[in-house]
Design a protein around this motif. Structure first.
Motif, PDB file in Angstrom:
ATOM      1  N   ALA A 166       0.829  -1.208   0.000  1.00 27.54           N
ATOM      2  CA  ALA A 166       0.000   0.000   0.000  1.00 27.54           C
ATOM      3  C   ALA A 166       0.865   1.261   0.000  1.00 27.54           C
ATOM      4  O   ALA A 166       0.539   2.255  -0.661  1.00 27.54           O
ATOM      5  N   THR A 167       1.962   1.221   0.717  1.00 23.61           N
ATOM      6  CA  THR A 167       2.857   2.376   0.747  1.00 23.61           C
ATOM      7  C   THR A 167       3.464   2.606  -0.631  1.00 23.61           C
ATOM      8  O   THR A 167       3.537   3.738  -1.110  1.00 23.61           O
ATOM      9  N   TRP A 168       3.901   1.516  -1.282  1.00 23.10           N
ATOM     10  CA  TRP A 168       4.452   1.645  -2.627  1.00 23.10           C
ATOM     11  C   TRP A 168       3.395   2.167  -3.598  1.00 23.10           C
ATOM     12  O   TRP A 168       3.691   3.014  -4.447  1.00 23.10           O
ATOM     13  N   ALA A 169       2.176   1.696  -3.480  1.00 21.03           N
ATOM     14  CA  ALA A 169       1.101   2.179  -4.362  1.00 21.03           C
ATOM     15  C   ALA A 169       0.868   3.677  -4.144  1.00 21.03           C
ATOM     16  O   ALA A 169       0.686   4.430  -5.106  1.00 21.03           O
ATOM     17  N   GLY A 170       0.870   4.101  -2.899  1.00 19.69           N
ATOM     18  CA  GLY A 170       0.709   5.522  -2.597  1.00 19.69           C
ATOM     19  C   GLY A 170       1.839   6.356  -3.166  1.00 19.69           C
ATOM     20  O   GLY A 170       1.622   7.462  -3.668  1.00 19.69           O
ATOM     21  N   MET A 171       3.051   5.812  -3.123  1.00 18.27           N
ATOM     22  CA  MET A 171       4.187   6.530  -3.693  1.00 18.27           C
ATOM     23  C   MET A 171       4.051   6.666  -5.206  1.00 18.27           C
ATOM     24  O   MET A 171       4.352   7.724  -5.770  1.00 18.27           O
ATOM     25  N   VAL A 172       3.587   5.622  -5.857  1.00 18.42           N
ATOM     26  CA  VAL A 172       3.410   5.670  -7.310  1.00 18.42           C
ATOM     27  C   VAL A 172       2.350   6.699  -7.671  1.00 18.42           C
ATOM     28  O   VAL A 172       2.537   7.534  -8.569  1.00 18.42           O
ATOM     29  N   VAL A 173       1.218   6.663  -6.975  1.00 20.86           N
ATOM     30  CA  VAL A 173       0.151   7.633  -7.243  1.00 20.86           C
ATOM     31  C   VAL A 173       0.662   9.053  -6.965  1.00 20.86           C
ATOM     32  O   VAL A 173       0.435   9.969  -7.763  1.00 20.86           O
TER      33      VAL A 173
END
Length: 167
Positions: free
Chosen positions: A125-132
């Motif tokens: 989830a943290t990686w997804a937030g960083m990508v967004v």
């Protein structure tokens, strides 16, 4: 004269008799430019290398170096703007040296981030937030860049129209 320009005059000692001689002033201006550029490249290289070779301590020092680099660069640009000189009006931004400087800066930021944030322990989830966040931030930066270029083209067109009207 603004408070900023008054402070700059004091800091740079611009009222000294030294500046009365035109050649001395011009040579000193060139020497100052060489010194500033030397500082800039040294700071960027140190900021890029320290986190990778000196670990966490190097990352902390790199933060200070890159922060000082940024502040001094902004003061230089602000002084020029306060004296009605837009450094970006005639400068080509996508020159090899500019790209290299941005690359060094980003290498330093990446090293600082990896050393201090330990991203290898992040969950999905943290990686997804960083990508967004990167996509939104990149989109915002691209929008601002397009706006600035459009504004500059409009200013150039207005200036050309004024010049044509004056002739």
């Amino acid at each position: 004269m603004t408070a900023f320009l008054k402070a700059a005059r004091v800091v740079a000692d611009l009222d000294d008799d030294f500046y009365q001689d035109e050649r001395q002033r011009e040579v000193w201006n060139e020497a100052s430019a060489v010194g500033f550029q030397s500082f800039q490249w040294t700071a960027l290289v140190a900021g890029a290398v320290l986190p990778w070779i000196a670990g966490r301590g190097g990352a902390m020092v790199a933060i200070g170096i890159l922060a000082a680099w940024f502040v001094l660069a902004m003061v230089t640009i602000a002084y020029a703007r306060a004296r009605d000189v837009d450094v970006y009006a005639t400068m080509k931004t996508l020159r090899p040296r500019s790209i290299f400087a941005v690359t060094l800066y980003l290498a330093g930021v990446a090293g600082i981030y990896i050393e201090l944030a330990d991203p290898f322990r992040y969950d999905g989830a943290t990686w997804a937030g960083m990508v967004v966040g990167a996509l939104v931030g990149g989109g915002a930066a691209a929008t601002v860049l397009m706006w600035v270029r459009r504004r500059d083209r409009r200013r150039e067109a207005e200036e050309a129209a004024r010049d044509a009207a004056d002739v």
